[in-house]
Design a protein around this motif. Structure first.
Motif, PDB file in Angstrom:
ATOM      1  N   THR A 202     -60.483 113.412  39.577  1.00  0.00           N
ATOM      2  CA  THR A 202     -60.008 112.346  38.674  1.00  0.00           C
ATOM      3  C   THR A 202     -60.951 112.192  37.480  1.00  0.00           C
ATOM      4  O   THR A 202     -60.513 112.097  36.337  1.00  0.00           O
ATOM      5  CB  THR A 202     -59.902 111.003  39.444  1.00  0.00           C
ATOM      6  OG1 THR A 202     -59.013 111.177  40.538  1.00  0.00           O
ATOM      7  CG2 THR A 202     -59.388 109.890  38.558  1.00  0.00           C
ATOM      8  N   LYS A 203     -62.239 112.160  37.768  1.00  0.00           N
ATOM      9  CA  LYS A 203     -63.217 112.002  36.673  1.00  0.00           C
ATOM     10  C   LYS A 203     -63.232 113.245  35.780  1.00  0.00           C
ATOM     11  O   LYS A 203     -63.347 113.126  34.560  1.00  0.00           O
ATOM     12  CB  LYS A 203     -64.606 111.740  37.269  1.00  0.00           C
ATOM     13  CG  LYS A 203     -64.655 110.396  37.983  1.00  0.00           C
ATOM     14  CD  LYS A 203     -66.053 109.890  38.171  1.00  0.00           C
ATOM     15  CE  LYS A 203     -66.019 108.431  38.557  1.00  0.00           C
ATOM     16  NZ  LYS A 203     -67.319 107.824  38.681  1.00  0.00           N
ATOM     17  N   TRP A 204     -63.114 114.395  36.424  1.00  0.00           N
ATOM     18  CA  TRP A 204     -63.078 115.645  35.659  1.00  0.00           C
ATOM     19  C   TRP A 204     -61.855 115.665  34.724  1.00  0.00           C
ATOM     20  O   TRP A 204     -61.943 116.085  33.571  1.00  0.00           O
ATOM     21  CB  TRP A 204     -63.031 116.817  36.661  1.00  0.00           C
ATOM     22  CG  TRP A 204     -62.609 118.109  36.055  1.00  0.00           C
ATOM     23  CD1 TRP A 204     -63.388 119.027  35.420  1.00  0.00           C
ATOM     24  CD2 TRP A 204     -61.279 118.636  36.010  1.00  0.00           C
ATOM     25  NE1 TRP A 204     -62.647 120.082  34.990  1.00  0.00           N
ATOM     26  CE2 TRP A 204     -61.343 119.869  35.336  1.00  0.00           C
ATOM     27  CE3 TRP A 204     -60.046 118.183  36.475  1.00  0.00           C
ATOM     28  CZ2 TRP A 204     -60.218 120.656  35.126  1.00  0.00           C
ATOM     29  CZ3 TRP A 204     -58.924 118.960  36.262  1.00  0.00           C
ATOM     30  CH2 TRP A 204     -59.008 120.180  35.594  1.00  0.00           C
ATOM     31  N   ARG A 205     -60.732 115.178  35.242  1.00  0.00           N
ATOM     32  CA  ARG A 205     -59.487 115.181  34.471  1.00  0.00           C
ATOM     33  C   ARG A 205     -59.630 114.341  33.197  1.00  0.00           C
ATOM     34  O   ARG A 205     -59.137 114.709  32.134  1.00  0.00           O
ATOM     35  CB  ARG A 205     -58.350 114.648  35.345  1.00  0.00           C
ATOM     36  CG  ARG A 205     -56.988 114.789  34.711  1.00  0.00           C
ATOM     37  CD  ARG A 205     -55.866 114.635  35.722  1.00  0.00           C
ATOM     38  NE  ARG A 205     -55.905 113.394  36.446  1.00  0.00           N
ATOM     39  CZ  ARG A 205     -56.106 113.270  37.752  1.00  0.00           C
ATOM     40  NH1 ARG A 205     -56.284 114.352  38.506  1.00  0.00           N
ATOM     41  NH2 ARG A 205     -56.128 112.093  38.325  1.00  0.00           N
ATOM     42  N   THR A 206     -60.313 113.199  33.314  1.00  0.00           N
ATOM     43  CA  THR A 206     -60.508 112.322  32.157  1.00  0.00           C
ATOM     44  C   THR A 206     -61.183 113.071  31.009  1.00  0.00           C
ATOM     45  O   THR A 206     -60.833 112.880  29.852  1.00  0.00           O
ATOM     46  CB  THR A 206     -61.408 111.126  32.553  1.00  0.00           C
ATOM     47  OG1 THR A 206     -60.909 110.574  33.751  1.00  0.00           O
ATOM     48  CG2 THR A 206     -61.446 110.074  31.468  1.00  0.00           C
ATOM     49  N   ARG A 207     -62.135 113.928  31.356  1.00  0.00           N
ATOM     50  CA  ARG A 207     -62.920 114.606  30.312  1.00  0.00           C
ATOM     51  C   ARG A 207     -62.243 115.874  29.793  1.00  0.00           C
ATOM     52  O   ARG A 207     -62.469 116.267  28.657  1.00  0.00           O
ATOM     53  CB  ARG A 207     -64.302 114.970  30.869  1.00  0.00           C
ATOM     54  CG  ARG A 207     -65.178 113.782  31.188  1.00  0.00           C
ATOM     55  CD  ARG A 207     -66.595 114.228  31.493  1.00  0.00           C
ATOM     56  NE  ARG A 207     -66.636 115.165  32.623  1.00  0.00           N
ATOM     57  CZ  ARG A 207     -66.738 114.799  33.888  1.00  0.00           C
ATOM     58  NH1 ARG A 207     -66.807 113.526  34.197  1.00  0.00           N
ATOM     59  NH2 ARG A 207     -66.767 115.701  34.856  1.00  0.00           N
TER      60      ARG A 207
END
Lengths: 228, 379
Positions: free
Chosen positions: A80-85
């Motif tokens: 999820t955090k990776w997707r944001t970036r």
């Protein structure tokens, strides 16, 4: 090394305890800066492949590396955090938040970053300018046409400056003229801003705007062709 | 704070009517619970402010039966007893039966010495004590009927028939909400002369040492054990509680009805808030797809629900404050010391937080568990 690398990628779903294979050992390589169209009939696995690339779902087997991250080894939270970036998502039905105006919709993914309010607003307005909707920033989704809504959705997808834009039937709900506008914006983002774009589409005309077309059938890549 | 515009937009721009009604329902629930607490507190306030050094002696059979006045002198003579004042419950009607306030005939000088909490100026006190046809009334009653010192009032007797005229010589105040400032006191001698009886309904007995109160009560009752009219002596607190117990059924009924209505209102608020979150499952899925973590999405749902509940609480508190003085007048005959204590507001706040937690908790957990890919499939 490609920005998207899939090796032997498979995905099964379970419907009432029955295994439903959707992808069968897909191998795929997308280079940075490419514009790739995924085509195929309904149920061929296009959207599933896109969801796997976005880290929204997990592969049953095989490996998938996107923007340098081995998605199979990451937790749901880490993805999820990776997707944001790294990922900008564009949906067929735009999926804007109806109670937020255009600029606040675009700003939404930036809430997950450490940016201050002023910078968030500046970036959101810049993204709206890129898609040609700078003058509609205070409008709510119900005050916009379908094409305008999709442009806001594209602005939302690119506002975090992701390396990859993943678009699932972005013109599927639009008329031909509006579709051309949207495809023009995607081409611009690919040409001028160097965004890697993977677009799922049924529409052959839309697919022709991509540099490469992959045809999926029954969960397998059966054909690849590049524009001259 | 950065999520505040999103939370407020969800409350203000989405389902305005439903959110407004939910806030109103929470407000009414808070109002109801605050008023119930106020009424409950009014029932028990007399016992809470009772002086441990004061005893009440009455007829053992019932408060209705009198005691000979001569008992007063005998009680006064007991070791440890400081003051004794006899009195009668007068009742009567002031203009109309609904104009109820408690009216007592008391041996005024001794009675006032025992009750320093009923405050009046020295001049008014002297005027009241000098005039046998005088009365002292509480400030709330004076305000309620627009009465002032020097006014004449007339009661129509029921226990003691006839028309009874009084001159208001004093208006007393109290410095705590729990003290009753609605009562009327007049001279027992005025009653006694007219009905030609030397009997009282009760004796208030002040003892020197509160720790001796229990023993003195037993001594008083033992003193009249073989008399025609036997006595029952108890602390003022126990006496007040016995009145509260007499009202017990009314209290219980009120509390049960109030609790049922409160629960129903809470359920309505919880139901509508849960529905509101449920309807947005796909939107919450989009937020998850955009990179909102499960915890963030769940927390946003919960905070939104808590915000609605707290807005309801704020409105409920405002309504309570607005209605309190009006209700105090309306309930003057039923619960004269009615007021909403501070802790009722604290409880209302906790209840609102609870409603928010329950109504937001379930959808928050659901939202947190939502797999974005499932939500996208559901679109």
């Amino acid at each position: 090394m490609g920005i998207v690398e899939a090796r032997g990628l498979s995905k099964d779903y379970y419907r009432a305890k029955t295994r439903v294979p959707v992808l069968h050992g897909v191998d795929l390589n997308v280079s940075e800066g490419e514009f790739v169209a995924l085509m195929g009939p309904s149920g061929s696995g296009k959207s599933t492949l896109l969801n796997l690339m976005a880290g929204l779902d997990e592969a049953t087997s095989g490996t998938l590396s996107v923007a340098g991250a081995d998605l199979g080894s990451m937790s749901e939270r880490a993805r999820t955090k990776w997707r944001t970036r790294n990922i900008g998502l564009i949906f067929q039905l735009y999926n804007l938040i109806p109670v937020l105006n255009a600029v606040r919709n675009v700003e939404l993914p930036l809430l997950l970053t450490g940016l201050g309010r002023k910078e968030r607003r500046q970036r959101a307005e810049l993204a709206l300018d890129i898609v040609g909707l700078g003058d509609r920033k205070d409008h709510y989704p119900n005050e916009l046409s379908g094409g305008q809504e999709q442009r806001v959705a594209i602005a939302r997808a690119l506002v975090t400056d992701p390396r990859i834009l993943l678009a699932d039937e972005p013109t599927g709900d639009l008329d031909r003229a509006t579709s051309e506008e949207i495809l023009g914006i995607l081409a611009l983002l690919n040409d001028k801003h160097g965004k890697t774009i993977v677009m799922v589409t049924h529409d052959a005309a839309a697919a022709r705007r991509a540099g490469r077309r992959l045809m999926l059938e029954s969960g397998r890549v059966v054909l690849q062709e590049s524009s001259a | 704070m950065k999520y505040l515009p999103l939370i407020l937009a969800n409350i203000v721009r989405r389902n305005r009517l439903r959110n407004s009604l939910t806030i109103l329902v929470v407000a009414l629930a808070i109002l109801l619970i605050s008023l119930l607490i106020g009424i409950q507190a009014a029932f028990t306030s007399a016992s809470e402010v009772s002086d441990a050094a004061r005893l009440v002696t009455r007829n053992k059979v019932s408060l209705v039966f009198p005691l000979p006045l001569s008992y007063g002198a005998k009680i006064s003579a007991l070791p440890g007893v400081q003051t004794v004042a006899g009195g009668n419950w007068f009742q009567g009607v002031y203009m109309r039966p609904e104009n109820f306030f408690a009216r007592f005939a008391v041996q005024a000088e001794r009675f006032l010495a025992m009750y320093p909490e009923y405050r009046m100026s020295a001049a008014e006190r002297d005027a009241f004590l000098r005039d046998r046809g005088a009365c002292a009334i509480g400030k709330s009653t004076a305000d309620r009927f627009g009465l002032k010192v020097g006014d004449q009032i007339q009661l129509k007797g029921d226990i003691y028939p006839g028309l009874w005229d009084f001159t208001i010589r004093a208006i007393y105040t109290v410095d705590q909400d729990a003290y009753d400032d609605t009562q009327m006191f007049f001279h027992w001698e005025y009653l006694s002369e007219r009905i030609a009886q030397d009997a009282v309904g009760f004796f208030m007995v002040q003892v020197r040492d509160p720790e001796q109160a229990g023993d003195i009560a037993k001594t008083i009752d033992a003193l009249f054990e073989n008399a025609t009219a036997q006595t029952r002596t108890e602390t003022e607190k126990a006496f007040s509680l016995s009145f509260a117990t007499m009202m017990g059924n009314v209290q219980l009924l009120l509390m049960v009805i109030g609790a049922a209505v409160f629960l129903a209102m809470s359920m309505v608020a919880i139901n509508t808030t849960m529905m509101s979150a449920q309807e947005r499952t796909s939107e919450l899925g989009i937020q998850r797809a955009l990179g909102f973590t499960a915890g963030t999405v769940g927390a946003l749902v919960l905070v939104e629900s808590e915000t609605i509940a707290l807005l309801g609480a704020a409105l409920g508190f405002a309504m309570t404050l607005g209605l309190e003085s009006g209700l105090k007048s309306a309930l003057a005959s039923f619960a004269p010391t009615f007021h909403v204590p501070l802790w009722a507001y604290a409880m209302g706040l906790l209840i609102a937080i609870g409603i928010g937690a329950v109504s937001g908790g379930v959808p928050a957990v659901r939202a947190a568990r939502l797999r974005p890919v499932d939500a996208l499939h559901a679109l």
